[in-house]
Design a protein around this motif. Structure first.
Motif, mmCIF file in Angstrom:
data_model
loop_
_atom_site.group_PDB
_atom_site.id
_atom_site.type_symbol
_atom_site.label_atom_id
_atom_site.label_comp_id
_atom_site.label_asym_id
_atom_site.label_seq_id
_atom_site.Cartn_x
_atom_site.Cartn_y
_atom_site.Cartn_z
ATOM 1 N N VAL A 1 2.038 -3.097 -5.041
ATOM 2 C CA VAL A 1 1.538 -2.027 -5.905
ATOM 3 C C VAL A 1 1.476 -0.716 -5.127
ATOM 4 C CG1 VAL A 1 -0.538 -1.160 -7.085
ATOM 5 C CG2 VAL A 1 0.287 -3.481 -7.533
ATOM 6 N N MET A 2 0.859 -0.740 -3.959
ATOM 7 C CA MET A 2 0.738 0.502 -3.186
ATOM 8 C C MET A 2 2.106 1.042 -2.785
ATOM 9 S SD MET A 2 -2.790 0.192 -1.009
ATOM 10 C CE MET A 2 -2.814 -1.559 -0.636
ATOM 11 N N ALA A 3 3.005 0.168 -2.357
ATOM 12 C CA ALA A 3 4.356 0.616 -1.981
ATOM 13 C C ALA A 3 5.095 1.182 -3.195
ATOM 14 C CB ALA A 3 5.129 -0.537 -1.355
ATOM 15 N N ALA A 4 4.971 0.538 -4.349
ATOM 16 C CA ALA A 4 5.646 1.011 -5.556
ATOM 17 C C ALA A 4 5.131 2.374 -5.997
ATOM 18 C CB ALA A 4 5.470 -0.002 -6.687
ATOM 19 N N CYS A 5 3.894 2.690 -5.639
ATOM 20 C CA CYS A 5 3.296 3.975 -6.006
ATOM 21 C C CYS A 5 3.532 5.048 -4.945
ATOM 22 C CB CYS A 5 1.804 3.790 -6.272
ATOM 23 S SG CYS A 5 1.478 2.828 -7.761
ATOM 24 N N GLY A 6 4.339 4.745 -3.951
ATOM 25 C CA GLY A 6 4.685 5.745 -2.941
ATOM 26 C C GLY A 6 3.799 5.760 -1.720
ATOM 27 N N MET A 7 2.869 4.830 -1.628
ATOM 28 C CA MET A 7 2.045 4.748 -0.420
ATOM 29 C C MET A 7 2.823 3.962 0.621
ATOM 30 S SD MET A 7 -1.702 4.111 -2.148
ATOM 31 C CE MET A 7 -2.656 4.569 -0.693
ATOM 32 N N ARG A 8 2.731 4.397 1.851
ATOM 33 C CA ARG A 8 3.491 3.710 2.890
ATOM 34 C C ARG A 8 2.561 2.956 3.826
ATOM 35 N NH1 ARG A 8 2.418 8.544 4.791
ATOM 36 N NH2 ARG A 8 2.585 9.124 6.957
ATOM 37 N N PRO A 9 3.042 1.824 4.368
ATOM 38 C CA PRO A 9 2.205 1.083 5.313
ATOM 39 C C PRO A 9 2.005 1.892 6.589
ATOM 40 C CG PRO A 9 4.344 0.011 5.023
ATOM 41 C CD PRO A 9 4.322 1.193 4.122
ATOM 42 N N VAL A 10 0.760 1.913 7.075
ATOM 43 C CA VAL A 10 0.466 2.673 8.288
ATOM 44 C C VAL A 10 -0.203 1.817 9.352
ATOM 45 C CG1 VAL A 10 0.395 4.928 7.150
ATOM 46 C CG2 VAL A 10 -1.705 3.551 7.298
ATOM 47 N N GLY A 11 -0.339 0.526 9.093
ATOM 48 C CA GLY A 11 -0.921 -0.349 10.102
ATOM 49 C C GLY A 11 -1.564 -1.559 9.479
ATOM 50 N N GLN A 12 -2.022 -2.427 10.351
ATOM 51 C CA GLN A 12 -2.755 -3.600 9.911
ATOM 52 C C GLN A 12 -3.578 -4.123 11.066
ATOM 53 O OE1 GLN A 12 0.673 -6.067 8.779
ATOM 54 N NE2 GLN A 12 0.067 -7.538 10.361
ATOM 55 N N ASP A 13 -4.571 -4.925 10.719
ATOM 56 C CA ASP A 13 -5.339 -5.635 11.730
ATOM 57 C C ASP A 13 -5.284 -7.116 11.372
ATOM 58 O OD1 ASP A 13 -7.283 -5.979 9.696
ATOM 59 O OD2 ASP A 13 -8.461 -4.276 10.387
ATOM 60 N N GLU A 14 -6.169 -7.908 11.910
ATOM 61 C CA GLU A 14 -6.100 -9.347 11.665
ATOM 62 C C GLU A 14 -6.386 -9.722 10.209
ATOM 63 O OE1 GLU A 14 -10.046 -8.015 12.780
ATOM 64 O OE2 GLU A 14 -8.204 -7.935 13.942
ATOM 65 N N ARG A 15 -6.939 -8.809 9.426
ATOM 66 C CA ARG A 15 -7.341 -9.113 8.055
ATOM 67 C C ARG A 15 -6.716 -8.222 6.997
ATOM 68 N NH1 ARG A 15 -11.313 -7.072 5.496
ATOM 69 N NH2 ARG A 15 -12.697 -7.697 4.299
ATOM 70 N N LEU A 16 -6.533 -6.933 7.309
ATOM 71 C CA LEU A 16 -6.130 -5.954 6.300
ATOM 72 C C LEU A 16 -4.821 -5.252 6.633
ATOM 73 C CD1 LEU A 16 -9.584 -4.195 5.736
ATOM 74 C CD2 LEU A 16 -8.509 -5.909 4.271
#
Length: 169
Positions: free
Chosen positions: A140-155
């Motif tokens: 959903v976030m990617a389809a709306c133009g938001m880009r991944p900027v990182g992750q941790d062990e959970r999120l």
């Protein structure tokens, strides 16, 4: 705040009375709630909203919304901002739907409305996060133009930003 109207949805701003009903899990006479609404996240969001209101403040333009289908008026989830803009103009968003409403594009439609509102209100950046295992929310976030900027062990963390009215790459 006014309702945000999309092709299939109404995003209705929470007011204290509606938030109290959601927090209690007890619909009022005119409320039309889809099975499974409100979820635990909706209840927590309503309580957060009431806490802010109780401290003499309001959420300002970056508030919380109940997501309703336009066809039948049923509340199917919640969406909104997690608070006012930070000093740099950044805001955080969240959204959720009852299980029966998932898979129909409603989350993307609601998130697009929130992103458009944030931009209209002068936000410079919108952030969101989701559990790593929640691939649907990541899509959903990617389809709306938001880009991944990182992750941790959970999120997994996503964002979009604007500079001089143009989305940044």
């Amino acid at each position: 705040m006014d309702d945000l109207v999309t092709k299939r949805l109404l995003l209705c701003p929470l007011d204290p009375a509606l938030a109290r009903r959601i927090a209690a899990g007890t619909p009022g006479g005119d409320d039309r709630w889809e099975a499974g609404y409100p979820s635990g996240a909706d209840v927590a969001g309503a309580r957060r909203f009431l806490e802010v209101c109780g401290h003499g403040g309001g959420t300002g333009p970056f508030g919380a919304y109940e997501i309703r289908r336009r066809t039948d008026g049923h509340a199917i989830g919640g969406a909104g901002f997690h608070g006012p803009a930070d000093p740099q103009g950044g805001v955080s968003v969240g959204y959720g739907l009852v299980p029966a409403a998932r898979g129909h594009g409603y989350a993307s439609e609601a998130l697009r409305a929130l992103l458009a509102l944030a931009r209209e209100l002068g936000a410079t950046r919108v952030r969101g996060d989701t559990d790593l295992a929640n691939t649907a929310s990541r899509h959903v976030m990617a389809a709306c133009g938001m880009r991944p900027v990182g992750q941790d062990e959970r999120l997994a963390y996503y964002e979009t930003a604007w500079d001089h009215g143009t989305a940044m790459p």
